[in-house]
Design an enzyme around this catalytic site. Structure first.
Site, mmCIF file in Angstrom:
data_model
loop_
_atom_site.group_PDB
_atom_site.id
_atom_site.type_symbol
_atom_site.label_atom_id
_atom_site.label_comp_id
_atom_site.label_asym_id
_atom_site.label_seq_id
_atom_site.Cartn_x
_atom_site.Cartn_y
_atom_site.Cartn_z
ATOM 1 N N HIS A 1 -47.201 -24.117 8.444
ATOM 2 C CA HIS A 1 -48.870 -25.214 8.688
ATOM 3 C C HIS A 1 -48.619 -25.226 6.949
ATOM 4 O O HIS A 1 -49.703 -26.036 6.772
ATOM 5 C CB HIS A 1 -49.302 -23.736 8.870
ATOM 6 C CG HIS A 1 -49.410 -23.770 10.018
ATOM 7 N ND1 HIS A 1 -50.041 -24.658 10.609
ATOM 8 C CD2 HIS A 1 -48.909 -22.804 11.265
ATOM 9 C CE1 HIS A 1 -50.693 -24.507 12.350
ATOM 10 N NE2 HIS A 1 -49.456 -23.268 12.481
ATOM 11 N N CYS B 1 -48.996 -21.535 18.972
ATOM 12 C CA CYS B 1 -49.383 -21.658 17.821
ATOM 13 C C CYS B 1 -50.921 -21.051 17.955
ATOM 14 O O CYS B 1 -51.750 -22.116 19.269
ATOM 15 C CB CYS B 1 -48.827 -22.801 17.528
ATOM 16 S SG CYS B 1 -50.047 -23.814 15.972
ATOM 17 N N HIS C 1 -43.196 -20.190 11.016
ATOM 18 C CA HIS C 1 -43.995 -21.438 11.669
ATOM 19 C C HIS C 1 -45.702 -21.119 9.948
ATOM 20 O O HIS C 1 -45.777 -22.288 10.078
ATOM 21 C CB HIS C 1 -43.984 -20.449 13.065
ATOM 22 C CG HIS C 1 -45.515 -20.603 13.423
ATOM 23 N ND1 HIS C 1 -45.234 -21.105 14.431
ATOM 24 C CD2 HIS C 1 -46.782 -20.907 12.977
ATOM 25 C CE1 HIS C 1 -46.570 -22.013 15.234
ATOM 26 N NE2 HIS C 1 -47.537 -21.451 13.901
ATOM 27 N N GLU C 2 -45.707 -19.988 9.550
ATOM 28 C CA GLU C 2 -46.416 -19.929 8.783
ATOM 29 C C GLU C 2 -46.474 -21.206 7.210
ATOM 30 O O GLU C 2 -47.362 -21.793 6.512
ATOM 31 C CB GLU C 2 -47.518 -18.631 8.325
ATOM 32 C CG GLU C 2 -47.727 -18.037 9.637
ATOM 33 C CD GLU C 2 -48.972 -18.835 10.434
ATOM 34 O OE1 GLU C 2 -48.894 -19.351 10.415
ATOM 35 O OE2 GLU C 2 -48.338 -18.670 11.150
#
Length: 495
Positions: free
Chosen positions: A459, A413, A455-456
């Protein structure tokens, strides 16, 4: 559309954005139809006093919408037969900007902006005034935070220390709007000693300067092309000891934002670092935005203060928010599309610019992604760049379905890049997201692409990959990781 009508619409949209209201949500709150709100904001419907008052209350605008409505009503009275209006010179003449040159000087505490425009009168009438706006935003992408700042500590005329001239003559001005975070005024081509109109066929340099402290000035500067312009140039002058880095994005009416088409030049003279950029024949309505980071200063200001030779420090130096900042653990605010298409394009342009900078610091063999909170913007937008070179843009994404098959591989990250963590992810996900025109889409991503996108999406929901790791499993130092520059392996795995 009159100036007062445009100002009312701008104020209404601004407070809708601050409070996160769509047109439909505002309509429901104030007791009007969505069609009425849409027509008001497009200029097709003149707002009623009741609508303005209720919108001000529901959006908690502190009287700003009511004041804009009163100015709209006053304009209507001035234009009535009993009180004939005086036409503004700017409305009956046309201008060409032969050259706009802007310089911004920072001494470590205060910014001084100087704007010089070589203007040509391409009309049959003399020009006697010119409209300018001074606008600041300390926290772009976080309007609530900016509004709290300026409500408590508004921009004042005393601190601005405005000066202006046309040719070699100092000139005066007349205030049009005085708001907490912006001032709009007419520069009048006159002073106590005379008047200096710009006659048809003539050119003159118009110059004005103003000052704003860095407590109120964000680390960005934008030029919008509102008049036909032949040449546009900008210079940013910073203390070299702050180790500044500068990048730029441009947005036009026909294209999504992206990096400047020509590079920014940098020179160092003595203790100053100057970044200069120019372009010829910019299209009308184009916007050119320069942003910067002070690497020495940012290391002191962030919660995480990695040493200068770490991977996290390198990402921090190119503008990536580091772990410990609250923005990384807060859900990002959704876009209302297509109403906020311009803002969405700007955020995507900034994401691509940040990704370009990050790519200079590390080889991303598995692809890479970056979410708006990682560059300090609390909006639900992210981009992914796949190993194959595909660029994926996501607005308001959420995972609506996952495959039953999972695998576990290492992830990194940008916001804590000194470690790598073993994270279980589904081998396929279905993601619901919104396109720039406001249409809902569902896209299926598989394997490595699914891992990057998931993953995004995490976020944007305030989650870091640590939250997805199995209990008892900890990230390893990047020095122990052996997969840098290579893709994730799926050859022996079933999809």
């Amino acid at each position: 559309m009159s100036d007062a009508a445009a100002a009312f619409i701008a104020e209404l949209k601004r407070w809708r954005d601050v409070r996160g209201f769509s047109q439909t949500a505002l309509a429901k709150a104030v007791g009007y139809t969505p069609s009425y709100v849409s027509k008001v904001e497009s200029g097709q419907q003149r707002p009623s006093m009741e609508f303005a008052a209720e919108a001000d209350t529901q959006l908690q605008a502190g009287g700003a919408i009511r004041r804009a409505f009163r100015e709209l009503m006053a304009e209507g009275q001035e234009a009535s037969p009993s009180r004939p209006s005086v036409p503004a010179d700017q409305h009956t003449t046309s201008l060409i900007v032969e050259h706009e040159d802007t310089s911004l000087h920072y001494d470590g505490h205060v910014y001084r902006a100087t704007q010089r425009r070589r203007i040509y009168n391409d009309s049959a009438d003399p020009i006697t005034q010119y409209l300018i706006r001074i606008s600041v935003d300390r926290h772009p992408g976080d309007p609530e935070r900016s509004n709290q700042l300026y409500r408590a500590n508004p921009l004042t005329w005393e601190e601005i220390d405005l000066s202006a001239s046309v040719g070699d003559e100092p000139i005066t001005w007349q205030v049009r709007y005085d708001r907490d975070a912006f001032k709009e005024l007419w520069l009048l081509f006159e002073n106590d000693e005379g008047r200096y109109p710009l006659y048809p066929g003539e050119s003159a340099w118009l110059e004005y300067s103003y000052t704003v402290s860095d407590e109120k000035w964000g680390t960005w500067f934008q030029r919008a092309v509102r008049l036909p312009t032949k040449r546009l140039s900008v210079a940013l002058d910073f203390p070299a000891e702050l180790a500044p880095t500068v990048w730029g994005t441009e947005t036009t009416m026909t294209a999504m934002g992206g990096p400047f088409r020509n590079p920014i030049q940098a020179t160092t003279t003595g203790d100053r670092r100057v970044f200069s950029w120019s372009t010829d024949d910019p299209p009308l309505h184009a916007r050119y935005r320069l942003e910067w980071k002070f690497r020495h200063q940012s290391t002191k200001e962030t919660t995480l203060t990695p040493t200068a030779d770490t991977a996290s420090a390198r990402m921090q130096s190119v503008g990536i928010v580091q772990e410990g900042d609250p923005i990384l653990t807060s859900p990002a605010r959704l876009f209302s599309l297509p109403d906020e298409a311009e803002d969405a394009r700007r955020v995507v342009a900034e994401l691509h610019s940040a990704a370009d900078r990050a790519a200079t610091q590390h080889p991303f063999g598995k692809g890479m992604g970056i979410a708006a909170p990682q560059i300090g913007i609390n909006r639900a937008a992210a981009i992914v760049r796949t190993p194959e070179g595909e660029a994926i843009t996501l607005f308001n994404p959420r995972i609506i379905e996952e495959s039953g098959d999972f695998d576990e591989q290492y992830e990194g990250c940008l916001s804590f890049f000194d470690v790598r963590g073993m994270v279980p992810r589904p081998l396929a996900i279905s993601v619901e997201h919104t396109d720039i025109d406001g249409h809902q889409q569902i896209t299926i991503f598989e394997r490595g692409h699914a891992r990057l996108v998931a993953h995004e999406v995490d976020h944007l929901h305030g989650l870091l990959y640590r939250a997805k790791m199995r209990p008892g499993v900890e990230p390893i130092p990047v020095s122990e990781y052996r997969g840098t520059g290579s893709q994730w392996s799926y050859e022996s795995r079933r999809s």
